[in-house]
Scaffold this motif. Structure first.
Motif: not given
Ligand code: FES
Ligand SMILES: Cc1cc2nc3c(=O)[nH]c(=O)nc-3n(C[C@H](O)[C@H](O)[C@H](O)COP(=O)(O)OP(=O)(O)OC[C@H]3O[C@@H](n4cnc5c(N)ncnc54)[C@H](O)[C@@H]3O)c2cc1C
Ligand code: SF4
Ligand code: FES
Lengths: 327, 161
Positions: B49-54, B44-47, B64-66
């Motif tokens: 902030q959104c949780g899509a990559c959980t 989602g945000c890659d930063q 997973a993005c961080l």
């Molecule tokens: S892509 Fe949004 S929190 Fe990881």
């Protein structure tokens, strides 16, 4: 994100040595560092991964107080039974921060090192002027959109707000940061921007936070962290307060009081004037509301953040009254 | 100092071992999606902030993005593809999301489900209020929140019984 080399540290000593090299940075949970690398703010050449080091993640709570290993996770400290019972404000500051996922990743040491969320600081491509990033380049926030900026502890060079929650509770309860042998109070660990906003922490290259200790106190045991924000969760503070109270045997006179503010200052902000005004007084609403106004003595706003000067004393008063009413 | 180049890493994902060569800067999210074709985990945000990559690392929900791929070598990773049983039976949380119609576009859903599985396991799904607080790290642009809370509540009851 620019590429870097990756090194997994095998001991704290090896980590410190590797991190002392130019361009090297310690990597713990990565929730600040990788985010800033993606923004183009952090440009490490080497990441020294300390997240696999053993023995630095212990949490001990006893009669003397608490010792938190630098690699303990925010979620582990927040959920620790000893922290919840002896330092409720510390637990509350942690579980109200970030999200469950971030709290599972983020370390206590990394938490103290988190950087400001000033949107200009985070956007070098569009805002080259930022004294915190590039000393002497100017400040894009002053005269810009300032709704989230500090009203206390600012300088002409920088008005960035310190965004963290945990350190606000730590500063209220006189916690100490351990950098190996060297020890500093949390209050001294965080620096005011002054003319050197690029320096936020009193830590030297090659130093590593190993532990945070918090002395036990009656005020810490009866404590609260109250966080007011634009949305109810997963958001930084608009204003917050860590408060601890010790009452005399009469159950109404204040013997000891601790008050610290978040969301409004350039560093975790101890409000000693409020404490002094109320110590020895009977805990009652009018006195608390009057004394809480002292929390923002000397505050300077930059337009859109003026609301914080009104909000902060109300948050302090609410937190004191709530803590006073605790059993 | 060694110059940045690719490094060999070994990842254990949904019980399977994978060997790959990545630049050190490659996140777990990019390794999953671009290198291992595990595209169920969303960006989602890659930063943060959104949780899509959980996803789960050693059973705990993380972003997973961080997370660097190199950082989780030696840990056990579970993605949305790893929830379903070998015979195709859906996880209780997946089934509850279907039954409660807990999505619209579905983009946030894998992250919501991974987060919900952990939320229930942590014991943070005791009331609607608690579910809302402990699921706050997963944003839904479609605003399916009431149905998501209902699905988590239903799955929590099923998992606990
Ligand atoms: S892509 Fe949004 S929190 Fe990881
Ligand atoms: C979307 C989002 C929302 C957030 N919301 C909140 C919030 O509401 N409240 C809040 O308080 N925080 C919040 N945070 C910040 C979060 O708490 C920090 O990012 C986190 O605590 C940093 O810890 P880490 O282990 O991930 O640090 P890293 O990112 O690994 O490191 C951060 C910095 O500290 C240095 N470092 C790490 N460990 C050590 C050590 N032991 N000694 C010396 N230096 C070290 C690193 O070199 C780096 O410069 C949020 C973050 C995100 C991304
Ligand atoms: S307030 Fe500080 S961090 Fe923000 S732009 Fe100005 S100098 Fe940079
Ligand atoms: S269902 Fe569309 S973002 Fe959540």
């Amino acid at each position: 994100m620019r590429d870097f080399s990756y090194l997994r540290a095998t001991s704290p000593a090896a980590a410190r040595e590797a991190a002392a090299l130019p361009g090297a940075m310690l990597l713990a949970g990565g929730t600040t560092l990788l985010d800033l690398a993606k923004c183009g703010v952090a440009e490490p050449e080497t990441l020294v991964d300390i997240s696999h080091l053993k023995g630095l993640d212990t949490i001990e709570v006893g009669e003397h107080g608490a010792r938190l290993g630098a690699l303990a996770k925010m979620s582990q400290v927040a959920g620790h039974e000893g922290i919840k019972s002896r330092f409720p404000a510390v637990s509350e500051a942690l579980w109200q921060a970030a999200s469950a996922q971030i709290r599972n990743m983020a370390s206590i040491g990394g938490n103290l090192m988190q950087r400001t969320r000033c949107p200009y600081f985070r956007d070098p491509a569009n805002f080259p002027a930022c004294n915190k990033r590039e000393p002497g380049s100017g400040c894009s926030a002053i005269g810009g959109v300032t709704r989230g900026h500090a009203v206390l502890g600012t300088s002409e060079a920088c008005i960035a707000m310190y965004p963290g929650d945990l350190a606000v509770a730590l500063v209220a309860f006189d916690a100490t940061v351990h950098l190996g042998e060297r020890q500093l109070s949390v209050d001294d660990f965080f620096l005011l921007p002054g003319t050197t906003p690029e320096r936020e922490h009193a830590i030297q290259p090659g130093e590593m936070i190993t532990q945070i200790s918090i002395p036990a106190s009656a005020a810490a045991r009866r404590s609260t962290y109250l966080k007011v924000r634009d949305r109810q969760s997963y958001e930084f503070a608009a204003a917050s307060a860590a408060v601890g109270i010790e009452l005399e045997a009469d159950g109404r006179t204040i013997r000891d009081l601790r008050v610290a503010l978040g969301g409004v200052a350039t560093k975790p902000w101890r409000a000693r004037a409020v404490e002094e005004a109320l110590k020895g007084k009977v805990l009652e609403e009018d006195a608390v509301r009057r004394a809480s106004l002292l929390a923002v003595e000397g505050a300077v706003d930059h337009g859109a953040n003026h609301y914080k000067i009104e909000l902060a004393p109300r948050v302090v008063a609410r937190a004191i009254l709530k803590t006073g009413a605790m059993a | 100092m060694t110059s940045p180049t690719t490094i060999p890493i070994h990842l254990t994902i949904n019980g399977h071992d994978h060997s790959l060569e990545v630049e050190p800067r490659v996140t777990l999210l990019d390794a999953l999606r671009d290198r291992l074709d595990l595209t169920g985990t969303k960006k989602g945000c890659d930063q943060g902030q959104c949780g899509a990559c959980t996803v789960h690392v050693d059973g705990e929900r993380v972003l997973a993005c961080l997370t660097l791929a190199a950082q989780v070598e030696g840990r056990s990773i579970t993605t949305i593809e790893g929830l379903v049983e070998a015979d195709g039976t859906l996880h209780a949380v997946q089934a509850a999301f279907l039954e409660q119609d807990a999505f619209q576009c579905g983009y946030c859903t894998p992250g919501q489900i991974m987060s919900a599985v952990a939320c229930i396991r942590e014991g943070h799904a005791g009331s609607d209020e608690e579910i809302r607080e402990y699921m706050a790290g997963n944003l839904c642009r479609c605003g399916a929140y009431p149905h998501i809370v209902a699905a988590v509540r239903q799955a929590a009851l099923e998992v606990q019984s």
